[in-house]
Design a protein around this motif. Structure first.
Motif, PDB file in Angstrom:
ATOM      1  N   ARG A 184      14.645  -2.176  -7.905  1.00  0.00           N
ATOM      2  CA  ARG A 184      14.992  -3.082  -6.803  1.00  0.00           C
ATOM      3  C   ARG A 184      14.478  -4.492  -7.059  1.00  0.00           C
ATOM      4  NH1 ARG A 184      13.290   1.553  -3.751  1.00  0.00           N
ATOM      5  NH2 ARG A 184      15.113   2.673  -2.944  1.00  0.00           N
ATOM      6  N   ARG A 185      13.405  -4.582  -7.839  1.00  0.00           N
ATOM      7  CA  ARG A 185      12.869  -5.906  -8.160  1.00  0.00           C
ATOM      8  C   ARG A 185      13.585  -6.544  -9.355  1.00  0.00           C
ATOM      9  NH1 ARG A 185       8.108  -3.023  -7.219  1.00  0.00           N
ATOM     10  NH2 ARG A 185       7.817  -2.718  -9.457  1.00  0.00           N
ATOM     11  N   SER A 186      13.834  -5.719 -10.390  1.00  0.00           N
ATOM     12  CA  SER A 186      14.369  -6.268 -11.633  1.00  0.00           C
ATOM     13  C   SER A 186      15.895  -6.283 -11.696  1.00  0.00           C
ATOM     14  CB  SER A 186      13.830  -5.476 -12.829  1.00  0.00           C
ATOM     15  OG  SER A 186      14.367  -4.156 -12.837  1.00  0.00           O
ATOM     16  N   GLY A 187      16.518  -5.414 -10.907  1.00  0.00           N
ATOM     17  CA  GLY A 187      17.974  -5.294 -10.987  1.00  0.00           C
ATOM     18  C   GLY A 187      18.437  -4.427 -12.138  1.00  0.00           C
ATOM     19  N   GLN A 188      17.487  -3.704 -12.792  1.00  0.00           N
ATOM     20  CA  GLN A 188      17.819  -2.864 -13.937  1.00  0.00           C
ATOM     21  C   GLN A 188      17.215  -1.480 -13.743  1.00  0.00           C
ATOM     22  OE1 GLN A 188      16.692  -4.760 -17.599  1.00  0.00           O
ATOM     23  NE2 GLN A 188      17.587  -6.720 -17.033  1.00  0.00           N
ATOM     24  N   LEU A 189      18.013  -0.434 -14.046  1.00  0.00           N
ATOM     25  CA  LEU A 189      17.548   0.944 -13.894  1.00  0.00           C
ATOM     26  C   LEU A 189      17.958   1.747 -15.122  1.00  0.00           C
ATOM     27  CD1 LEU A 189      16.254   3.207 -12.227  1.00  0.00           C
ATOM     28  CD2 LEU A 189      18.455   3.539 -11.065  1.00  0.00           C
ATOM     29  N   ALA A 192      14.132  14.966 -11.113  1.00  0.00           N
ATOM     30  CA  ALA A 192      14.003  13.932 -10.098  1.00  0.00           C
ATOM     31  C   ALA A 192      13.951  12.557 -10.747  1.00  0.00           C
ATOM     32  CB  ALA A 192      12.751  14.165  -9.267  1.00  0.00           C
ATOM     33  N   VAL A 193      14.346  11.553  -9.972  1.00  0.00           N
ATOM     34  CA  VAL A 193      14.224  10.171 -10.420  1.00  0.00           C
ATOM     35  C   VAL A 193      12.958   9.603  -9.791  1.00  0.00           C
ATOM     36  CG1 VAL A 193      15.260   7.887 -10.386  1.00  0.00           C
ATOM     37  CG2 VAL A 193      16.701   9.921 -10.615  1.00  0.00           C
ATOM     38  N   PRO A 194      11.974   9.230 -10.577  1.00  0.00           N
ATOM     39  CA  PRO A 194      10.701   8.748 -10.011  1.00  0.00           C
ATOM     40  C   PRO A 194      10.905   7.569  -9.075  1.00  0.00           C
ATOM     41  CG  PRO A 194      10.513   9.107 -12.389  1.00  0.00           C
ATOM     42  CD  PRO A 194      11.955   9.248 -12.051  1.00  0.00           C
ATOM     43  N   GLN A 195      10.191   7.603  -7.949  1.00  0.00           N
ATOM     44  CA  GLN A 195      10.288   6.510  -6.986  1.00  0.00           C
ATOM     45  C   GLN A 195       9.824   5.194  -7.587  1.00  0.00           C
ATOM     46  OE1 GLN A 195      11.606   6.294  -3.878  1.00  0.00           O
ATOM     47  NE2 GLN A 195      12.412   8.356  -4.274  1.00  0.00           N
ATOM     48  N   GLY A 196       8.869   5.297  -8.536  1.00  0.00           N
ATOM     49  CA  GLY A 196       8.386   4.076  -9.176  1.00  0.00           C
ATOM     50  C   GLY A 196       9.488   3.348  -9.928  1.00  0.00           C
ATOM     51  N   LEU A 197      10.370   4.123 -10.559  1.00  0.00           N
ATOM     52  CA  LEU A 197      11.491   3.516 -11.267  1.00  0.00           C
ATOM     53  C   LEU A 197      12.450   2.830 -10.298  1.00  0.00           C
ATOM     54  CD1 LEU A 197      12.668   5.930 -14.117  1.00  0.00           C
ATOM     55  CD2 LEU A 197      11.638   3.676 -14.328  1.00  0.00           C
ATOM     56  N   LEU A 198      12.671   3.474  -9.154  1.00  0.00           N
ATOM     57  CA  LEU A 198      13.581   2.896  -8.163  1.00  0.00           C
ATOM     58  C   LEU A 198      13.004   1.617  -7.568  1.00  0.00           C
ATOM     59  CD1 LEU A 198      14.789   6.141  -6.345  1.00  0.00           C
ATOM     60  CD2 LEU A 198      16.004   4.821  -8.075  1.00  0.00           C
ATOM     61  N   ARG A 199      11.678   1.627  -7.309  1.00  0.00           N
ATOM     62  CA  ARG A 199      11.049   0.417  -6.776  1.00  0.00           C
ATOM     63  C   ARG A 199      11.171  -0.732  -7.776  1.00  0.00           C
ATOM     64  NH1 ARG A 199       7.143   4.094  -4.756  1.00  0.00           N
ATOM     65  NH2 ARG A 199       5.795   3.749  -6.565  1.00  0.00           N
ATOM     66  N   ALA A 200      10.897  -0.393  -9.048  1.00  0.00           N
ATOM     67  CA  ALA A 200      10.995  -1.428 -10.080  1.00  0.00           C
ATOM     68  C   ALA A 200      12.421  -1.938 -10.221  1.00  0.00           C
ATOM     69  CB  ALA A 200      10.493  -0.875 -11.410  1.00  0.00           C
ATOM     70  N   ARG A 243      23.110   4.412  -3.862  1.00  0.00           N
ATOM     71  CA  ARG A 243      22.852   3.688  -2.613  1.00  0.00           C
ATOM     72  C   ARG A 243      21.576   2.862  -2.683  1.00  0.00           C
ATOM     73  NH1 ARG A 243      25.913   5.228   1.523  1.00  0.00           N
ATOM     74  NH2 ARG A 243      24.353   4.411   2.987  1.00  0.00           N
ATOM     75  N   ILE A 244      21.102   2.576  -3.884  1.00  0.00           N
ATOM     76  CA  ILE A 244      19.803   1.918  -4.052  1.00  0.00           C
ATOM     77  C   ILE A 244      19.732   0.573  -3.344  1.00  0.00           C
ATOM     78  CG2 ILE A 244      20.493   0.865  -6.256  1.00  0.00           C
ATOM     79  CD1 ILE A 244      17.604   1.245  -7.193  1.00  0.00           C
ATOM     80  N   ASN A 245      20.834  -0.124  -3.230  1.00  0.00           N
ATOM     81  CA  ASN A 245      20.831  -1.425  -2.564  1.00  0.00           C
ATOM     82  C   ASN A 245      21.303  -1.359  -1.118  1.00  0.00           C
ATOM     83  OD1 ASN A 245      21.860  -2.766  -5.698  1.00  0.00           O
ATOM     84  ND2 ASN A 245      19.825  -2.950  -4.802  1.00  0.00           N
ATOM     85  N   LEU A 246      21.546  -0.140  -0.614  1.00  0.00           N
ATOM     86  CA  LEU A 246      22.036   0.021   0.761  1.00  0.00           C
ATOM     87  C   LEU A 246      21.006   0.657   1.672  1.00  0.00           C
ATOM     88  CD1 LEU A 246      25.680   1.275   0.077  1.00  0.00           C
ATOM     89  CD2 LEU A 246      24.944  -1.042   0.624  1.00  0.00           C
ATOM     90  N   ASP A 247      20.344   1.711   1.196  1.00  0.00           N
ATOM     91  CA  ASP A 247      19.403   2.451   2.032  1.00  0.00           C
ATOM     92  C   ASP A 247      18.053   1.755   2.105  1.00  0.00           C
ATOM     93  OD1 ASP A 247      21.387   4.286   2.348  1.00  0.00           O
ATOM     94  OD2 ASP A 247      20.581   5.708   0.871  1.00  0.00           O
ATOM     95  N   THR A 248      17.371   1.947   3.217  1.00  0.00           N
ATOM     96  CA  THR A 248      16.008   1.444   3.353  1.00  0.00           C
ATOM     97  C   THR A 248      15.103   2.225   2.412  1.00  0.00           C
ATOM     98  OG1 THR A 248      16.408   0.928   5.671  1.00  0.00           O
ATOM     99  CG2 THR A 248      14.102   1.066   4.955  1.00  0.00           C
ATOM    100  N   PRO A 249      14.308   1.542   1.576  1.00  0.00           N
ATOM    101  CA  PRO A 249      13.467   2.249   0.607  1.00  0.00           C
ATOM    102  C   PRO A 249      12.463   3.170   1.289  1.00  0.00           C
ATOM    103  CG  PRO A 249      13.597  -0.090   0.083  1.00  0.00           C
ATOM    104  CD  PRO A 249      14.218   0.091   1.421  1.00  0.00           C
ATOM    105  N   ARG A 309       7.807  -6.730  -1.394  1.00  0.00           N
ATOM    106  CA  ARG A 309       8.728  -7.065  -0.313  1.00  0.00           C
ATOM    107  C   ARG A 309      10.090  -6.484  -0.606  1.00  0.00           C
ATOM    108  NH1 ARG A 309       6.828 -13.379  -0.019  1.00  0.00           N
ATOM    109  NH2 ARG A 309       4.825 -13.008   1.012  1.00  0.00           N
ATOM    110  N   TRP A 310      10.279  -5.238  -0.166  1.00  0.00           N
ATOM    111  CA  TRP A 310      11.500  -4.538  -0.516  1.00  0.00           C
ATOM    112  C   TRP A 310      12.736  -5.212   0.064  1.00  0.00           C
ATOM    113  CZ3 TRP A 310      14.073  -3.032   3.813  1.00  0.00           C
ATOM    114  CH2 TRP A 310      13.308  -2.833   4.974  1.00  0.00           C
ATOM    115  N   TRP A 311      12.531  -5.979   1.131  1.00  0.00           N
ATOM    116  CA  TRP A 311      13.694  -6.630   1.743  1.00  0.00           C
ATOM    117  C   TRP A 311      14.191  -7.810   0.901  1.00  0.00           C
ATOM    118  CZ3 TRP A 311       8.830  -6.270   3.918  1.00  0.00           C
ATOM    119  CH2 TRP A 311       8.031  -7.412   3.866  1.00  0.00           C
ATOM    120  N   GLU A 312      13.390  -8.200  -0.122  1.00  0.00           N
ATOM    121  CA  GLU A 312      13.818  -9.255  -1.038  1.00  0.00           C
ATOM    122  C   GLU A 312      14.365  -8.667  -2.340  1.00  0.00           C
ATOM    123  OE1 GLU A 312      10.508 -11.814  -1.630  1.00  0.00           O
ATOM    124  OE2 GLU A 312      10.508 -12.567   0.422  1.00  0.00           O
ATOM    125  N   GLN A 313      14.827  -7.418  -2.267  1.00  0.00           N
ATOM    126  CA  GLN A 313      15.275  -6.717  -3.462  1.00  0.00           C
ATOM    127  C   GLN A 313      16.450  -7.425  -4.151  1.00  0.00           C
ATOM    128  OE1 GLN A 313      16.530  -2.866  -2.205  1.00  0.00           O
ATOM    129  NE2 GLN A 313      18.303  -3.578  -1.085  1.00  0.00           N
TER     130      GLN A 313
END
Length: 589
Positions: A20-25, A10-18, A41-47, A61-65
């Motif tokens: 969305r903020r940093s632009g790096q995965l 699995a890909v940890p949700q914490g990594l995905l949240r980070a 779909r990281i920039n398309l789907d609602t977190p 503020r996920w909407w400011e990703q």
């Protein structure tokens, strides 16, 4: 009783949240066989967090990703990439090296912002034409694949500055490559090229050209007119002569060892006013021309294992080649060219005559394994072992180190070992035989899963390079390496910071980037008085402990590419001193 398939990591949700903020995965080394669809779909789907939590702080503020700009999928088990990669149009860096890819999706052509694409160390057989539509691509790394040809339109990538297609199966190069006028580095090494297009001379920005280990019998004269060329590698080909270099005023390094060159033409040398390294070992050169004295900036001259019977014309006087630091340690195995530097020709001739008397006419009939052995007779470089104290068997893709290499060492106090870029699945057990002398060991770019007890007995070790292996931990027995100063563990599979490193008092540099390390112990790091460099880039650090700011000995702390929220990128960009000061300011009073 059928065995259940292993669940996909699995890909940890914490990594995905980070991300969305940093632009790096960074998903390197996670055993992924496929990229989960929600990554594309990281920039398309609602977190997911938006569906469970209605109260958000300023940092949530996920909407400011931020759109994903950097995606690292290296060192997994990917056999293909989805066409959904086009759902990440903001990508500037895509790194999929060290997987099992056999092809690339045509959708890559949609990534108009892509600047760096690393597909090295895969099994790719051909490139999609769509790849040629990337107008901003600056770095294309394709080494260690199975490419038999390159697209004819490769010259359309006009922004390209770096192209590496080494270690493939190429038999020719498309002429359109000459259109890449911004290219700075071109690596064509370890292919099956029989000739180079003369049009490559149009690459007016090219500084480094590597054609090592091909089937070249000649170099087009036009290539010797490249005005920006600084480094030229022609080793391990079938060259019988060197071209003249009338326009290569900036050429600093010329490597043409292991060819069939029989003579040095004065015209090939006299224009190389900037040359500092001239490497012509393992050829059939019979004489060194007087014009070599014109190379006033020459620092290293290597003519080992040639058929030289005369060296430098009689007119060269005292103080020729004044900058020559390594004239003769690397020069000749049987004619150590020492006196040429300070004592002039007469002393040199006197020395050569004495060597002829010592060796006698039968000296070249010695059995293999001496410093006089020609390269065709043995794979053991006795000159390197006995004179330079170096044991090297690198870039062979070998599964093991030949026994005759170990046997050749005997009682010689070898100081440096380089077994990098092979397919080693373990630390060679006989390395323990060097425990009383070896200081520097390079086992990088292999497939080593664990550090052996034999390696832990090298009590004089000061430098250890284990990058790009499959290590997950280090044994407690490494505590015995009390003199170890530098260790490189980048691009492995560590999920925790190896605790034994805290116990090594002499450590000055720890390179642990591109792993999956989730935390560090700041108190133990503070106790490492000599630690000056700590590289933890591209790991899984969800937070940086403020107490790390007390490690005031650190001169270089590299933390970019981790999923933590603070310090923010703006603070990291200010450098180590600013980061440490920021961390100290956050220590609870």
């Amino acid at each position: 009783f059928g065995r259940e398939a292993e669940p996909e990591p699995a890909v940890p949700q914490g990594l995905l949240r980070a991300a969305r903020r940093s632009g790096q995965l960074n998903l390197a080394g996670r055993g992924l066989r496929d990229v989960p669809p929600h990554v594309w779909r990281i920039n398309l789907d609602t977190p997911e967090e938006a569906q469970h939590n209605l109260s958000f702080g300023a940092a949530d503020r996920w909407w400011e990703q931020t759109d994903l700009t950097k995606l690292i999928l290296a060192s997994n088990k990917l056999q293909s990439l989805s066409e959904d990669v086009q759902l990440l149009p903001a990508l500037t860096v895509l790194d999929v090296h060290d997987n099992q890819l056999t092809s690339l999706p045509s959708a890559l052509g949609q990534l108009e912002n892509l600047q760096k694409l690393d597909v090295s160390h895969n099994q790719v057989r051909s490139l999609p034409e769509e790849l040629l539509r990337l107008p901003r691509l600056r770095s294309l790394l394709l080494q260690h694949n199975q490419l038999s040809h390159l697209p004819q339109g490769l010259g359309q990538l006009l922004s390209l500055e770096e192209l590496d297609v080494s270690n493939n199966q190429l038999t020719d190069i498309p002429p359109s490559l000459a259109l890449l006028v911004n290219l700075v580095r071109l690596n064509l090494a370890w292919n099956q090229l029989q000739e180079l297009p003369a049009d490559l001379s149009s690459m007016t920005s090219l500084r480094q050209l590597d054609c090592t280990k091909n089937c070249l019998e000649m170099v087009p004269p036009e290539l010797a007119t490249m005005p920006s060329l600084e480094q030229l590698y022609l080793r391990k080909n079938k060259l019988r002569s060197l071209p003249e270099f009338p326009s290569c005023k900036l050429l600093k390094e010329l490597h043409a060892g292991e060819n069939q060159i029989e003579s040095l033409n004065a015209e090939s040398l006299k224009h190389l006013s900037s040359l500092s390294v001239l490497e012509l070992r393992d050829n059939k050169i019979k004489a060194v021309p007087e014009e070599i004295t014109l190379l006033q900036r020459l620092e290293r001259l290597d003519l080992a294992n040639n058929d030289i019977s005369s060296a430098v014309g009689s007119s060269c006087g005292t103080g020729i080649v004044p900058q020559l630091h390594q004239p003769c340690l690397d020069l000749l195995p049987d004619l150590v060219f020492v006196s040429c530097l300070k004592k002039g020709t007469q002393e040199l001739l006197k020395y050569l005559r004495s060597k002829i008397q010592e060796d006698g006419p039968g000296s070249r009939e010695e059995p293999p394994g001496t410093a006089m052995t020609l390269p065709s007779q043995s794979r053991v470089n006795m000159h390197a072992i006995t004179s330079l104290k170096v044991l090297e068997y690198s870039d062979k893709q070998a599964l093991g180190i030949p026994e005759d290499l170990w046997d050749a060492v005997g009682s010689t106090p070898v100081a440096t070992v380089n077994f990098s870029k092979n397919q080693l699945a373990e630390v060679p057990p006989r390395i323990v035989e060097l425990k009383d002398s070896v200081c520097d060991v390079n086992l990088g770019f292999n497939k080593i899963p664990s550090v052996s007890l034999e390696l832990c007995r090298l009590h004089r070790l000061t430098h250890l390079d284990l990058r790009n292996n499959i290590l997950t931990s280090l044994p407690k027995e490494m505590e015995a390496l009390t003199k170890l100063q530098i260790i490189n563990l980048a691009f492995n599979r560590f999920k925790v910071f190896p605790s034994v490193l805290y116990q090594l008092p002499a450590l000055e540099t720890i390179l642990l980037s591109n792993n999956q390390v989730g935390s560090v112990d700041p108190e133990q790091l503070r106790g490492m008085d000599r630690l000056g460099t700590l590289d933890l880039q591209n790991n899984d650090l969800l937070q940086v402990p403020p107490e790390l700011g007390n490690c005031e000995n650190l001169r270089s702390l590299l933390l970019e590419g981790n999923p933590f929220r603070v310090p923010r990128a703006a603070v990291l960009a200010k450098g180590t001193a600013a980061v440490l000061e920021y961390l100290r300011s956050r220590i609870p009073s």
